[in-house]
Scaffold this motif. Structure first.
Motif, short mmCIF file in Angstrom:
data_model
loop_
_atom_site.label_atom_id
_atom_site.label_comp_id
_atom_site.label_asym_id
_atom_site.label_seq_id
_atom_site.Cartn_x
_atom_site.Cartn_y
_atom_site.Cartn_z
N PHE A 158 -11.59 3.77 8.51
CA PHE A 158 -10.66 4.89 8.57
C PHE A 158 -9.26 4.40 8.89
O PHE A 158 -9.08 3.39 9.57
CB PHE A 158 -11.09 5.89 9.63
CG PHE A 158 -12.28 6.69 9.22
CD1 PHE A 158 -13.54 6.12 9.23
CD2 PHE A 158 -12.15 7.99 8.81
CE1 PHE A 158 -14.64 6.85 8.84
CE2 PHE A 158 -13.24 8.73 8.42
CZ PHE A 158 -14.49 8.16 8.43
N GLN A 159 -8.30 5.19 8.41
CA GLN A 159 -6.91 4.88 8.65
C GLN A 159 -6.62 4.72 10.14
O GLN A 159 -5.92 3.82 10.56
CB GLN A 159 -6.06 6.01 8.07
CG GLN A 159 -4.59 5.73 8.11
CD GLN A 159 -3.82 6.70 7.24
OE1 GLN A 159 -4.40 7.48 6.50
NE2 GLN A 159 -2.52 6.63 7.32
N SER A 160 -7.22 5.61 10.96
CA SER A 160 -7.01 5.50 12.41
C SER A 160 -8.22 4.87 13.09
O SER A 160 -8.49 5.13 14.25
CB SER A 160 -6.73 6.87 12.99
OG SER A 160 -7.71 7.77 12.53
N LYS A 219 -5.14 10.67 -2.64
CA LYS A 219 -5.95 9.46 -2.54
C LYS A 219 -7.05 9.61 -1.50
O LYS A 219 -8.23 9.37 -1.76
CB LYS A 219 -5.06 8.27 -2.14
CG LYS A 219 -3.83 8.08 -2.98
CD LYS A 219 -2.99 6.92 -2.50
CE LYS A 219 -2.39 7.08 -1.12
NZ LYS A 219 -1.24 7.99 -1.06
N THR A 220 -6.64 10.03 -0.29
CA THR A 220 -7.62 10.19 0.78
C THR A 220 -8.67 11.22 0.38
O THR A 220 -9.86 11.02 0.60
CB THR A 220 -6.91 10.63 2.06
OG1 THR A 220 -5.96 9.63 2.41
CG2 THR A 220 -7.89 10.79 3.19
N THR A 221 -8.20 12.30 -0.23
CA THR A 221 -9.14 13.34 -0.63
C THR A 221 -10.18 12.78 -1.59
O THR A 221 -11.38 13.04 -1.44
CB THR A 221 -8.36 14.50 -1.27
OG1 THR A 221 -7.32 14.87 -0.39
CG2 THR A 221 -9.26 15.67 -1.53
N MET A 235 -12.11 2.05 2.05
CA MET A 235 -11.09 1.72 3.05
C MET A 235 -9.86 2.58 2.83
O MET A 235 -9.26 2.56 1.75
CB MET A 235 -10.69 0.25 2.95
CG MET A 235 -11.87 -0.68 3.08
SD MET A 235 -11.33 -2.37 3.22
CE MET A 235 -12.90 -3.20 3.11
N ASP A 236 -9.50 3.34 3.84
CA ASP A 236 -8.35 4.25 3.72
C ASP A 236 -7.16 3.67 4.46
O ASP A 236 -7.10 3.74 5.68
CB ASP A 236 -8.72 5.63 4.27
CG ASP A 236 -7.65 6.66 3.94
OD1 ASP A 236 -6.62 6.28 3.36
OD2 ASP A 236 -7.85 7.84 4.29
N GLU A 237 -6.23 3.12 3.73
CA GLU A 237 -5.02 2.53 4.31
C GLU A 237 -5.33 1.74 5.57
O GLU A 237 -4.77 2.01 6.63
CB GLU A 237 -3.99 3.61 4.63
CG GLU A 237 -3.76 4.52 3.44
CD GLU A 237 -2.45 5.27 3.52
OE1 GLU A 237 -1.56 4.82 4.26
OE2 GLU A 237 -2.32 6.29 2.83
N PRO A 238 -6.23 0.77 5.49
CA PRO A 238 -6.67 0.12 6.72
C PRO A 238 -5.57 -0.71 7.36
O PRO A 238 -5.66 -1.07 8.53
CB PRO A 238 -7.83 -0.76 6.27
CG PRO A 238 -7.58 -1.00 4.84
CD PRO A 238 -6.89 0.21 4.31
#
Ligand code: ATP
Ligand code: MG
Lengths: 351, 293, 342
Positions: free
Chosen positions: A81-83, A42-44, A157-160
């Motif tokens: 980003f996730q972080s 997914k992130t990729t 949005m990556d796993e926000p």
């Protein structure tokens, strides 16, 4: 605002295939959710759209533009980003203003736009603080504000919400939903939490091991899973999957006999049904008959598990249902609630 | 460590304290002794009869009328024009530090962010280059430099020192950059920065501690170098260390070894201050280097 | 990061390293194949009142012209490598034939400049490296046990020998061990032997240099180990205590394994640095008793009159061969790790 097209996009690291021939058109103003287990790519996929990862194969269009060779800054996107990726040396205000600054937006607009974004995510009280002095949820909102401060073509949005506690997750989720409603920006949202996917998405893409399994609205995916992977991944609990054989419209397996299924199918199949669609038959005579393996109280209902068709099968029962483990149990699984999948390929068998 | 795990039997504690005291004497005494002695005359610092003379300064009082004298310093700085060497050292070290850091941050950043295999090989090459004895490189330079007429200039020494320093700088900054999350520059790029802007506006502000530490070590390399500066510079352009070495040949005969002693003390003062102010960075820097090998 | 961006970022460093580290290696390879031009000699007839005399003279002009034309000198092939100042094959053969005993053979070989330097370089590397690691480790353990208040000053003083310019550091000690210096004079007094000098005997000179090397580098090992000690996992330490491990066993089974990557790091850096030992020999003026490979190169380059580029280059090539041998285990290990990680 624009639609996004991915044409057979692939990503490989050496021999390892992270994303395999991803092919999808995302409509303008759509809220698309990428859903799948950890490590499925997914992130990729999202990073390839953002331009942070080189594409091994295929083409990506944003609007009319082929963006394969475009730098991230030229793609007109905003990403959470996730972080969070907040700039630790800048105040919250400066963090939110940064995209305006580097994109040379007229200076006199900055303050007003920063304040509007900060207000949308309720951050106006924290503007002078450094990211290190904020809680996780507040940082999350700074990242959101930084994304919405300008009007990008696409939100990524990556796993926000993954770093937030359960309560904050629910409220931020509705904040995101509301923002999308207001801004109407095409959004791609990555998560492995299916509740988030269900509540937010216009359409959901379910991925596994780099391959798209199914694309559809949350309801379609829930009601008509395209294969056993989706069936086993979506829903809480996931769909019961029983191995057995079918012939003349009758499915038989260990402790199971279901009649009235389509007679066009025969041979070994996998049969699926959802726990909440089945019901207990205290008087006996149900399609499944087996001793109770376990009984769990969920709160609003109880869950009975029995062994059938080589798997543990869950059936939802009223919360006042009382029985001993090991005592006989019978459940009604009418043909109407059953899904059939090819035993070998796992594909849904249309009926 | 917590109190419990550090409690030790008294014998061990006494032994270990004695060991530390011994070590401290070994480590610091030579410096104190030389500092003290640099204010004496040769007859006291190199006393045939009794080393106590160096403390009391018998000859110093006899020769100069006071227990302390600045003769050595006057001789070195004024008569022997040590100030010229000091200025040259200043020019060389400052330039080397600035250029090394500029090149090193760019390169170290790229190495820390590249997913490709060649980044690994560049680091290995840098490790091999780090092992090259400096004097072998110098023996490679001399003839070409004579031919190209670039021998003897400060600029040449600066460029060479920057190059020699580069492998170490790359390694050190590479491991510092590695510790900064990639998300940071990636979000900057999505926000509208080019790679270079992201590096300059977002990464460098976070990187200051690493840059300062690496700068300290570049400073040390340039300041302490003898092989390059002794062979690549003309007499006029000499920096402090080769200048002190050249004192030895001439002064011992004239009985002016105290010039060299004073010059040595003068050249050590900046290092002393450096350790005093940047002790923490030096310690953390060595560790950062070690973390990534 | 795309290749193009990467290239722009790495270019300054890469160019600097290519031109001033990789190219010089090529340069010494080429230079080592040449020797200095011979001086052009002319015979002139000097006619004076007492008749004519033939005299051989150096034709300065022609020599300079030749030098301009062939800056590298004459081609000599691998000749320089075999001559007396380097591998000295024929001398070794001669000694071998003349001296039947091994000890005699070795002592004769040690008079050849290259082998003398090689012997000292190897001895220095082999002695100083492990002792630095051991001393550094014990200092780190002892400092770590000190009360917090004195730690700062102790670390400060411990760092001094490492920060000091090697040449200056060796000078400082050199002056102290001078027979008129505090240590030298005291040793004479103690031994009651006014002719005793640390500088005169080869053995004592070697030991002096070793001691200096350890003094200079121990702080480096100390700091690295000390920092490593700060990160020893506390819970492992405590569970080892609960398991009944003695103090020594805790060091042996918890602390040492935790520090072992650091030991490798320190050993690697120390091997590299000790193998190029050179400044102390200049500082201690010890060349009569001890020379190193680096010192030989320096000496050739500074030789009065014309620098012996060919000779220096040949020694450099041999030195680099030594460095290559030294690095091989590290590179092989890295290569294996790299293969495995893929
Ligand atoms: N730089 C890389 N080199 C090699 N493989 C990688 C790299 N980055 C990711 N992968 C692999 O690609 C696969 C997909 O990774 P990706 O980050 O897209 O997963 P994900 O779906 O986002 O998972 P998660 O939900 O855990 O974030 C993983 O198996 C991962 O190990
Ligand atoms: Mg991910």
């Amino acid at each position: 605002m624009a639609e996004i097209q991915l044409k057979n996009v692939s990503k490989r690291w050496g021999n390892f295939v992270a994303v395999d021939a991803f092919d999808l058109a995302i409509a303008d103003e759509e809220f698309l959710v990428l859903l799948g287990p950890s490590g499925c790519g997914k992130t990729t996929t999202m990073r390839m759209i953002a331009g942070l990862e080189e594409i091994t194969d295929g083409e990506i269009f944003i609007g009319e533009r082929l963006v394969n060779r475009l730098e991230p800054k030229d793609r007109d996107i905003a990403m959470v980003f996730q972080s969070y990726g907040l700039y630790p040396t800048m105040s919250v205000y400066e963090n939110i203003r940064f995209p305006l600054k580097v994109r040379r937006v007229a200076k006199d607009e900055h303050h007003e736009r920063v304040m509007r974004a900060a207000k949308m995510v309720e951050l106006t009280d924290f503007l002078e603080r450094r990211p290190a002095e904020l809680s996780g949820g507040q940082r999350q909102r700074v990242a959101l504000a930084r994304a919405i401060v300008r009007q990008p073509t696409v939100f990524l949005m990556d796993e926000p919400l993954s770093n937030l506690d359960a309560k904050l997750r629910v409220s931020t989720r509705s904040q995101i939903k509301n923002l999308h409603h207001e801004l109407r920006t095409t959004t791609i949202y990555v998560t492995h939490d299916q509740i988030e996917a269900m509540t937010l998405a216009d359409r959901v893409v379910v991925m596994n091991k780099g391959v798209v399994q199914q694309v559809g609205t949350p309801l379609e995916i829930y009601d008509r899973p395209a294969n056993t992977f989706v069936a086993g991944f979506i829903g809480s609990p996931a769909m019961n999957l029983i191995d057995g054989t079918i012939g003349d419209g009758v499915f038989t397996g260990q402790n199971v006999t279901i009649k009235g299924l389509p007679a066009t199918v025969s041979g070994p199949v996998t049969l699926g049904f959802r726990a909440e669609d089945a019901a207990a038959r205290p008087d006996g005579g149900g399609e499944i008959a087996a001793p109770i393996f376990s009984l769990e109280l969920l709160g609003e209902a109880s869950m009975v598990t029995v062994q059938a068709g080589g798997a543990l099968v869950a059936v939802k029962v009223p919360k006042d249902f009382a029985a001993e483990i090991g005592s006989a149990f019978s459940a009604a699984v009418p043909a109407g609630i059953c899904h059939l999948f090819d035993a070998e390929s796992g594909k849904r068998i249309a009926v | 460590m917590t109190a419990k795990t550090r409690r030790r039997p008294p014998v061990l504690a006494v032994l270990s304290t004695a060991f530390i005291v011994l070590w401290l004497v070994l480590a610091a005494f030579p410096f104190l002794w030389t500092l003290w002695g640099s204010f004496k005359v040769q007859g006291d610092f190199f006393s045939r009869q009794d080393w106590v003379n160096a403390l009391t300064g018998v000859h110093t009082i006899a020769e100069t009328g006071g227990p302390f004298t600045g003769r050595g310093y006057y001789g070195a700085w004024v008569t022997k024009e040590f100030w010229r060497a000091a200025i040259n050292t200043g020019i060389v070290t400052v330039s080397v530090v600035l250029i090394s850091l500029t090149f090193g941050t760019l390169g170290g950043y790229a190495l820390s962010r590249s997913p490709h295999r060649y980044a690994f090989w560049i680091l290995i090459a840098a490790l091999i280059f780090r092992a090259m004895p400096h004097i072998t490189l110098v023996s490679g330079y001399l003839l070409p430099f004579f031919q190209l007429n670039v021998w003897g200039y400060l600029t040449t020494a600066i460029v060479v020192l920057v190059a020699i320093n580069q492998p170490f700088t790359l390694w050190m900054l590479h491991s510092f950059f590695k510790s900064i999350p990639k998300d940071l520059d990636e979000s900057a790029m999505v926000d509208g920065c080019s790679r270079f802007q992201a590096f300059r506006m977002v990464i460098i502000p976070v990187m200051w501690p690493g840059v300062v530490t690496t700068g300290l070590f570049s400073f040390l390399l340039a300041y302490n170098d003898f092989a390059v500066t002794a062979t690549l510079l003309t007499q006029d352009n000499q920096t402090m260390v080769p200048k002190i070495a050249s004192f030895l040949g001439t002064t011992q005969v004239q009985g002016n070894v105290m010039y060299a002693v004073s010059a040595v003390v003068s050249a050590t003062v900046p290092l002393f201050l450096l350790v005093l102010f940047f002790q923490r960075q030096i310690v953390s820097g060595l560790t950062a280097g070690a973390v990534k090998g | 990061m795309p290749h193009r961006t990467f290239i722009w970022f790495i270019l300054p460093s890469a160019l600097a390293m290519l031109i001033f580290i990789a190219l010089p290696i090529v340069s010494i390879l080429v230079q080592s194949l040449f020797v200095e031009n011979e001086r052009v000699l002319v015979t002139v007839e000097n006619c004076g009142p007492f008749g004519c005399q033939k005299e051989v003279r150096v034709d300065a002009q022609a020599t300079a012209a030749l030098q301009r034309e062939h800056p590298l000198g004459r081609f000599n092939g691998l000749g320089t490598y075999g001559n007396r100042s380097h591998l000295a094959f024929s001398e070794i053969a001669a000694i071998w034939n003349a001296r039947p005993t091994l000890a005699g053979f070795l002592s004769e070989v040690m008079t050849l400049p290259f082998y003398r330097a090689l012997a000292f370089t190897l001895a220095y590397t082999a002695v100083v490296t492990p002792l630095v690691i051991a001393l550094g480790f014990f200092i780190a353990l002892a400092v770590d046990a000190l009360p917090r208040m004195v730690k700062g000053p102790v670390i400060f003083m411990s760092l001094l020998p490492m920060m000091i310019t090697p040449l200056i550091g060796s000078l400082v000690l050199f002056w102290m061990i001078d027979s008129n210096g505090i240590i030298g004079a005291s040793i004479q007094a103690l031994a009651n032997d006014p002719s005793l000098s640390l500088k005169a005997s080869a053995t004592l000179a070697w030991i002096t240099l070793f001691v200096y090397g350890i003094w200079h580098s121990a702080p480096f090992a100390f700091v690295v180990f000390y920092a490593g000690l700060q990160t020893v996992p506390q819970d492992t330490m405590e569970s080892a205590m609960i398991d009944g491990a003695s103090r020594w066993e805790r060091v042996r089974y918890v602390v040492l394994p935790h520090l072992s990557p650091l030991v490798v790091f320190v050993a690697l850096i120390q091997l590299m640095d000790n193998f190029r030992v050179f400044e102390p020999i200049v500082g201690f003026s010890a060349q009569a008793n001890a020379t190193s490979l680096s010192f030989n190169i320096y000496n050739d380059l500074r030789s009065t009159g014309t620098p012996l580029f060919g000779s220096a280059a040949a020694t450099s090539v041999l030195t680099l061969a030594g460095v290559a041998l030294l690095l091989t285990p590290v590179l092989v290990r890295t290569w294996r790790d790299f293969k495995r990680s893929r």
